[in-house]
Design a protein around this motif. Structure first.
Motif, PDB file in Angstrom:
ATOM      1  N   ASN A   1       0.982  -1.186   0.085  1.00 41.23           N
ATOM      2  CA  ASN A   1       0.005  -0.171  -0.129  1.00 41.23           C
ATOM      3  C   ASN A   1       0.811   1.086  -0.127  1.00 41.23           C
ATOM      4  O   ASN A   1       0.791   2.126  -0.893  1.00 41.23           O
ATOM      5  N   GLN A   2       1.847   1.261   0.895  1.00 41.94           N
ATOM      6  CA  GLN A   2       2.717   2.502   0.994  1.00 41.94           C
ATOM      7  C   GLN A   2       3.466   2.861  -0.240  1.00 41.94           C
ATOM      8  O   GLN A   2       3.805   3.906  -0.921  1.00 41.94           O
ATOM      9  N   ALA A   3       3.930   1.680  -0.766  1.00 44.62           N
ATOM     10  CA  ALA A   3       4.796   1.608  -2.103  1.00 44.62           C
ATOM     11  C   ALA A   3       4.069   2.512  -3.337  1.00 44.62           C
ATOM     12  O   ALA A   3       4.490   3.012  -3.985  1.00 44.62           O
ATOM     13  N   LEU A   4       2.832   1.597  -3.401  1.00 51.21           N
ATOM     14  CA  LEU A   4       1.956   1.951  -4.648  1.00 51.21           C
ATOM     15  C   LEU A   4       1.367   3.428  -4.446  1.00 51.21           C
ATOM     16  O   LEU A   4       1.412   4.051  -5.343  1.00 51.21           O
ATOM     17  N   LEU A   5       1.126   3.857  -3.160  1.00 47.12           N
ATOM     18  CA  LEU A   5       0.661   5.224  -3.137  1.00 47.12           C
ATOM     19  C   LEU A   5       1.822   6.266  -3.280  1.00 47.12           C
ATOM     20  O   LEU A   5       1.656   7.329  -3.890  1.00 47.12           O
ATOM     21  N   PHE A   6       3.057   5.996  -2.795  1.00 51.27           N
ATOM     22  CA  PHE A   6       4.131   6.616  -3.068  1.00 51.27           C
ATOM     23  C   PHE A   6       4.344   6.828  -4.498  1.00 51.27           C
ATOM     24  O   PHE A   6       4.523   8.021  -5.129  1.00 51.27           O
ATOM     25  N   PHE A  62       2.141   6.217  -7.018  1.00 54.29           N
ATOM     26  CA  PHE A  62       1.190   7.059  -7.711  1.00 54.29           C
ATOM     27  C   PHE A  62       0.932   8.508  -7.342  1.00 54.29           C
ATOM     28  O   PHE A  62       0.775   9.296  -8.204  1.00 54.29           O
ATOM     29  N   VAL A  63       1.437   8.878  -6.267  1.00 54.40           N
ATOM     30  CA  VAL A  63       1.375  10.334  -5.850  1.00 54.40           C
ATOM     31  C   VAL A  63       2.688  10.904  -6.419  1.00 54.40           C
ATOM     32  O   VAL A  63       2.485  12.093  -7.083  1.00 54.40           O
ATOM     33  N   HIS A  64       3.800  10.464  -6.334  1.00 57.05           N
ATOM     34  CA  HIS A  64       5.101  11.254  -6.762  1.00 57.05           C
ATOM     35  C   HIS A  64       5.604  10.893  -8.194  1.00 57.05           C
ATOM     36  O   HIS A  64       6.102  11.783  -8.871  1.00 57.05           O
ATOM     37  N   PHE A  65       5.163  10.021  -8.820  1.00 53.91           N
ATOM     38  CA  PHE A  65       5.475   9.450 -10.214  1.00 53.91           C
ATOM     39  C   PHE A  65       4.376   9.774 -11.165  1.00 53.91           C
ATOM     40  O   PHE A  65       4.533  10.026 -12.184  1.00 53.91           O
ATOM     41  N   ALA A  66       3.075   9.268 -10.752  1.00 58.90           N
ATOM     42  CA  ALA A  66       2.069   9.565 -11.637  1.00 58.90           C
ATOM     43  C   ALA A  66       1.262  10.906 -11.329  1.00 58.90           C
ATOM     44  O   ALA A  66       0.453  11.292 -12.251  1.00 58.90           O
ATOM     45  N   GLY A  67       1.670  11.500 -10.269  1.00 57.31           N
ATOM     46  CA  GLY A  67       1.170  12.994 -10.026  1.00 57.31           C
ATOM     47  C   GLY A  67      -0.379  12.745  -9.545  1.00 57.31           C
ATOM     48  O   GLY A  67      -1.024  14.029  -9.570  1.00 57.31           O
ATOM     49  N   LEU A  68      -0.808  11.627  -8.972  1.00 57.21           N
ATOM     50  CA  LEU A  68      -2.360  11.637  -8.391  1.00 57.21           C
ATOM     51  C   LEU A  68      -2.176  12.206  -7.087  1.00 57.21           C
ATOM     52  O   LEU A  68      -1.233  12.181  -6.249  1.00 57.21           O
ATOM     53  N   VAL A  87      -3.765  12.078  -3.123  1.00 51.49           N
ATOM     54  CA  VAL A  87      -3.682  11.133  -2.322  1.00 51.49           C
ATOM     55  C   VAL A  87      -5.131  10.150  -2.414  1.00 51.49           C
ATOM     56  O   VAL A  87      -5.106   8.793  -2.493  1.00 51.49           O
ATOM     57  N   GLY A  88      -6.262  10.818  -2.501  1.00 55.77           N
ATOM     58  CA  GLY A  88      -7.398  10.330  -2.530  1.00 55.77           C
ATOM     59  C   GLY A  88      -7.652   9.438  -3.725  1.00 55.77           C
ATOM     60  O   GLY A  88      -8.232   8.251  -3.808  1.00 55.77           O
ATOM     61  N   LEU A  89      -7.089   9.954  -4.751  1.00 51.26           N
ATOM     62  CA  LEU A  89      -7.357   9.204  -6.101  1.00 51.26           C
ATOM     63  C   LEU A  89      -6.262   8.012  -6.370  1.00 51.26           C
ATOM     64  O   LEU A  89      -6.572   6.965  -6.776  1.00 51.26           O
ATOM     65  N   ALA A  90      -5.155   8.333  -5.698  1.00 56.14           N
ATOM     66  CA  ALA A  90      -3.911   7.158  -5.587  1.00 56.14           C
ATOM     67  C   ALA A  90      -4.582   6.021  -4.848  1.00 56.14           C
ATOM     68  O   ALA A  90      -4.096   4.946  -5.205  1.00 56.14           O
ATOM     69  N   LYS A  91      -5.433   6.322  -4.042  1.00 59.02           N
ATOM     70  CA  LYS A  91      -6.010   5.104  -3.224  1.00 59.02           C
ATOM     71  C   LYS A  91      -6.522   3.990  -4.091  1.00 59.02           C
ATOM     72  O   LYS A  91      -6.716   3.075  -3.791  1.00 59.02           O
ATOM     73  N   ALA A  92      -7.361   4.516  -4.905  1.00 53.76           N
ATOM     74  CA  ALA A  92      -8.348   3.537  -5.771  1.00 53.76           C
ATOM     75  C   ALA A  92      -7.384   2.589  -6.325  1.00 53.76           C
ATOM     76  O   ALA A  92      -7.795   1.238  -6.114  1.00 53.76           O
ATOM     77  N   PRO A  93      -6.411   2.668  -7.254  1.00 54.95           N
ATOM     78  CA  PRO A  93      -5.807   1.456  -7.865  1.00 54.95           C
ATOM     79  C   PRO A  93      -5.048   0.976  -6.807  1.00 54.95           C
ATOM     80  O   PRO A  93      -4.696  -0.481  -6.869  1.00 54.95           O
ATOM     81  N   THR A  94      -4.523   1.532  -5.725  1.00 59.15           N
ATOM     82  CA  THR A  94      -3.724   0.914  -4.671  1.00 59.15           C
ATOM     83  C   THR A  94      -4.661  -0.095  -4.091  1.00 59.15           C
ATOM     84  O   THR A  94      -4.220  -1.262  -3.652  1.00 59.15           O
ATOM     85  N   ALA A  95      -5.991   0.300  -3.536  1.00 61.49           N
ATOM     86  CA  ALA A  95      -6.664  -0.541  -2.943  1.00 61.49           C
ATOM     87  C   ALA A  95      -7.002  -2.014  -3.840  1.00 61.49           C
ATOM     88  O   ALA A  95      -7.152  -3.036  -3.105  1.00 61.49           O
TER      89      ALA A  95
END
Length: 154
Positions: free
Chosen positions: A107-112, A114-120, A122-130
């Motif tokens: 979860n932490q790695a994917l959130l990081f 999606f937030v830092h490399f995909a520019g999403l 946090v709320g949106l980054a949680k969707a694919p992460t989940a």
């Protein structure tokens, strides 16, 4: 064997019923999905609330994920996998949370990412992460922690 006996069920127009193990998998997946949806609702809601309150999203995610995992454990053992224990409750809980903390690392790695490399956000980054974490947790827990329904019935 007659020619009639050698004709497949599909050729005769009678669909094959899914195997018991497939029905159990589908039932487990559906039930676990419902329990996980409740846990995800708690996790996601707390994550957003904590971030809006000024908490770093990685810290907020760790807290919210852990609280969601507690709800997922209670729902899993009370509603989905009841009667299918291979171990004592203590050993089962340790296994459940060990898998959960591996899920938290994912979860932490994917959130990081999606937030830092995909520019999403946090709320949106949680969707694919989940989605990824749900799949990992379900199959790890079902495979490593809980026996199949057929085995439990013996």
């Amino acid at each position: 064997m007659s020619a009639v006996d050698s004709v497949s069920h599909v050729e005769r127009g009678t669909p094959l019923a899914p195997s018991k193990s497939l029905r159990v998998l589908i039932s487990d997946l559906f039930g676990y999905g419902l329990v996980s949806a409740a846990a995800l609702g708690l996790d996601w809601g707390l994550l957003i609330a904590f971030v809006k309150a000024g908490l770093n999203y990685q810290v907020a995610s760790t807290i919210s994920f852990t609280l969601g995992m507690l709800l997922a454990y209670a729902g899993s053992v009370l509603l989905i996998f009841r009667g299918r224990r291979q171990r004592t409750i203590g050993a089962e809980a340790v296994g459940f949370f060990a898998i959960g903390f591996l899920g938290l690392a994912l979860n932490q790695a994917l959130l990081f990412a999606f937030v830092h490399f995909a520019g999403l956000g946090v709320g949106l980054a949680k969707a694919p992460t989940a989605g990824f974490v749900f799949t990992f947790n379900f199959f790890a827990r079902r495979t490593l922690l809980f026996v199949s329904e057929a085995t439990a019935a013996k």
